[in-house]
Scaffold this motif. Structure first.
Motif, short mmCIF file in Angstrom:
data_model
loop_
_atom_site.label_atom_id
_atom_site.label_comp_id
_atom_site.label_asym_id
_atom_site.label_seq_id
_atom_site.Cartn_x
_atom_site.Cartn_y
_atom_site.Cartn_z
N LEU A 296 40.39 42.31 -25.21
CA LEU A 296 41.28 43.10 -24.35
C LEU A 296 40.49 44.15 -23.58
CD1 LEU A 296 44.34 43.47 -26.73
CD2 LEU A 296 44.23 42.13 -24.60
N PRO B 220 38.09 37.47 -16.69
CA PRO B 220 39.53 37.30 -16.57
C PRO B 220 40.15 36.85 -17.90
CG PRO B 220 38.36 36.04 -14.87
CD PRO B 220 37.35 36.55 -15.85
N ALA B 221 41.33 37.35 -18.17
CA ALA B 221 42.03 36.97 -19.39
C ALA B 221 42.20 35.46 -19.48
CB ALA B 221 43.38 37.67 -19.46
N SER B 222 42.42 34.82 -18.34
CA SER B 222 42.63 33.36 -18.35
C SER B 222 41.44 32.61 -18.92
CB SER B 222 42.95 32.86 -16.93
OG SER B 222 41.89 33.19 -16.05
N LYS C 38 37.75 44.46 -16.42
CA LYS C 38 37.55 43.41 -15.42
C LYS C 38 36.17 42.74 -15.53
CE LYS C 38 40.82 45.29 -12.06
NZ LYS C 38 41.63 46.05 -12.92
N VAL D 159 38.87 42.46 -20.64
CA VAL D 159 39.86 42.18 -19.59
C VAL D 159 40.21 43.46 -18.85
CG1 VAL D 159 42.25 41.45 -19.16
CG2 VAL D 159 40.82 40.14 -20.73
N GLU D 160 40.46 44.52 -19.58
CA GLU D 160 40.82 45.80 -18.96
C GLU D 160 39.72 46.32 -18.04
OE1 GLU D 160 41.85 48.47 -22.14
OE2 GLU D 160 43.62 47.30 -22.68
N LEU E 109 46.39 37.88 -25.06
CA LEU E 109 45.46 37.91 -23.93
C LEU E 109 46.15 37.53 -22.63
CD1 LEU E 109 42.38 36.26 -25.63
CD2 LEU E 109 42.53 38.63 -24.81
N GLU F 193 46.77 39.82 -18.73
CA GLU F 193 46.34 39.44 -17.39
C GLU F 193 47.14 40.23 -16.37
OE1 GLU F 193 43.79 38.03 -15.26
OE2 GLU F 193 44.06 36.27 -16.51
#
Length: 91
Positions: free
Chosen positions: A31, A40-42, A37, A34-35, A82, A86
Motif C-alpha cells: 500500500l 500501480p496497484a494493478s 506511486k 501504491v500511495e 490493493l 488504486e
C-alpha cells in the motif's frame, strides 16, 4: 491448546503469529508503494493473483489442500485491498 503448544487444528501459535505479521507487513509495504506511486496497484494485484492461482493449483494437486485454500482466501483479501487502493481514473 494442547500441551505441545499447538491449537486444536494442529497449527503452532508461533507460526500463526509469524504468518499474520508477515501478511500485514507485506500489505502495508504494498500500500505504501501504491500511495507513493512507485508501482500501480494493478501490477501488485496481478502478482498476488498469480500466487493465488499457484496456491489453488497446489491444493488441486493434493499439496496441503486445506492450508492452500486458506492461504488463497487470505491472498484474495489482500488483492481486494490493493485494488481498492488504486486511485480512480480522472476523466
Amino acid at each position: 491448546m494442547t500441551q505441545d503448544g499447538k491449537g486444536r487444528d494442529g497449527m503452532d501459535r508461533q507460526h500463526a503469529a509469524s504468518g499474520q505479521a508477515a501478511l500485514m507487513l507485506i500489505e502495508s509495504l504494498m500500500l505504501a508503494l501504491v500511495e507513493r506511486k512507485v508501482i500501480p496497484a494493478s501490477e501488485l494485484v496481478e502478482a498476488v493473483e498469480t500466487v493465488i492461482e499457484t496456491k489453488r493449483r497446489l491444493a488441486a494437486n493434493g499439496h496441503e489442500p486445506e492450508i492452500a485454500a486458506r492461504a488463497a482466501a487470505l491472498l484474495t483479501t489482500l488483492a481486494n485491498s490493493l485494488a481498492a487502493a488504486e486511485p480512480a481514473a480522472k476523466g
